[in-house]
Design an enzyme around this catalytic site. Structure first.
Site, PDB file in Angstrom:
ATOM      1  CG  ASP A   1       1.805  -2.789   9.591  1.00  0.00           C
ATOM      2  OD1 ASP A   1       1.867  -1.897   8.739  1.00  0.00           O
ATOM      3  OD2 ASP A   1       2.042  -4.002   9.345  1.00  0.00           O
TER       4      ASP A   1
ATOM      5  CB  THR B   1      -1.978   7.201  -3.225  1.00  0.00           C
ATOM      6  OG1 THR B   1      -1.403   5.884  -3.272  1.00  0.00           O
ATOM      7  CG2 THR B   1      -1.008   8.195  -3.836  1.00  0.00           C
TER       8      THR B   1
ATOM      9  NE  ARG C   1      -2.353   0.950   3.762  1.00  0.00           N
ATOM     10  CZ  ARG C   1      -3.080   1.250   4.817  1.00  0.00           C
ATOM     11  NH1 ARG C   1      -4.370   1.487   4.689  1.00  0.00           N
ATOM     12  NH2 ARG C   1      -2.545   1.296   6.014  1.00  0.00           N
TER      13      ARG C   1
ATOM     14  CG  ASP D   1       5.405  -3.235  10.857  1.00  0.00           C
ATOM     15  OD1 ASP D   1       6.160  -3.730  10.004  1.00  0.00           O
ATOM     16  OD2 ASP D   1       5.103  -2.028  10.879  1.00  0.00           O
TER      17      ASP D   1
HETATM   18  N1  URA Z   1      -3.215  -2.820   7.451  1.00  0.00           N
HETATM   19  C1  URA Z   1      -2.871  -3.181   8.716  1.00  0.00           C
HETATM   20  O1  URA Z   1      -1.963  -3.975   8.909  1.00  0.00           O
HETATM   21  N2  URA Z   1      -3.546  -2.631   9.736  1.00  0.00           N
HETATM   22  C2  URA Z   1      -4.564  -1.756   9.562  1.00  0.00           C
HETATM   23  O2  URA Z   1      -5.147  -1.325  10.550  1.00  0.00           O
HETATM   24  C3  URA Z   1      -4.907  -1.407   8.243  1.00  0.00           C
HETATM   25  C4  URA Z   1      -4.222  -1.939   7.202  1.00  0.00           C
END
Ligand code: URA
Length: 219
Positions: A210, A118, A114, A213
């Site tokens: 995330d 954007t 991602r 992560d």
């Molecule tokens: N991707 C993620 O890992 N966490 C989110 O909250 C949104 C997208």
């Protein structure tokens, strides 16, 4: 005499699994103090439980078998075989959970990241089973946030010929569900939770942060 193949019931487009084990594990997963090792294990267990739900309408048929004691009939999965397609990188954390229930599935990978400005998906790697058109596809993406990358992954598997697609996600935002259902009303979605909303950075809240992560200990 074997009966005719069972006709699959229509799938609801969104299923939020509210089983106590799912809710319990999801609470642990969200917790900021949960370690990377524990997080990985929980993702695995949750995915297994969600896979159970996502595959409940797979067609099966009656077969004749011999137990050690007598002849009887049993049910066996029939129809299409499964292709499981994690979206890199966080979707890979869900792969073993699916394969522990569907060990014969073929695996395809869809590499999307991602663009943090954007929020649009950028495709950088795709490797799918050659016969994906003949398979039921289980797409894996732990966080259905804006829906941009999931919708792009659905387009990728549709371009390759897939016509039967289910998404398994851990947490979804209402915005992502709406986007996916608008662009791909044929795709059913199984999640552990539909959370409140996206924040201004595109994260799901309350969410879990995330997912990539937390799975891989990066940051
Ligand atoms: N991707 C993620 O890992 N966490 C989110 O909250 C949104 C997208």
């Amino acid at each position: 005499m074997a009966q005719a193949e069972k006709v699959a019931a229509p799938t609801p487009r969104l299923t939020e699994v509210t089983h106590p084990l799912v809710r319990h594990k999801l609470g642990l997963l969200r917790d900021v103090t949960t370690t990377t090792q524990m997080f990985r294990q929980l993702v695995n267990e949750l995915t297994l439980l969600l896979t159970y739900e996502a595959t409940k309408d797979l067609a099966d048929e009656e077969v004749e078998i011999e137990t050690p004691l007598e002849h009887t009939s049993a049910r066996r999965i029939s129809g299409k075989k499964v292709a499981v397609c994690p979206i890199l990188r966080a979707g890979v954390g869900m792969l073993d959970g699916v394969l522990s229930l569907v060990p014969g599935a073929r695996v395809g990978f869809i590499g999307l990241y991602r663009n943090e400005e954007t929020l649009q998906p950028v495709e950088y790697y795709v490797k799918l089973p050659g016969d994906i058109a003949d398979r039921d596809v289980l797409l894996l993406d732990p966080m259905l946030a804006t829906g941009n990358s999931t919708a792009a992954a659905v387009e990728t598997v549709k371009r390759a010929g897939a016509t039967s697609i289910r998404l398994i996600a851990l947490i979804a935002a209402p915005e992502g569900i709406e986007r996916l259902h608008r662009d791909h009303p044929d795709v059913s979605v199984v999640v552990a939770s539909v959370d409140r909303q996206l924040n201004e950075k595109g994260y799901i809240v309350p969410g879990l942060g995330d997912a990539g992560d937390r799975l891989y200990g990066t940051k």
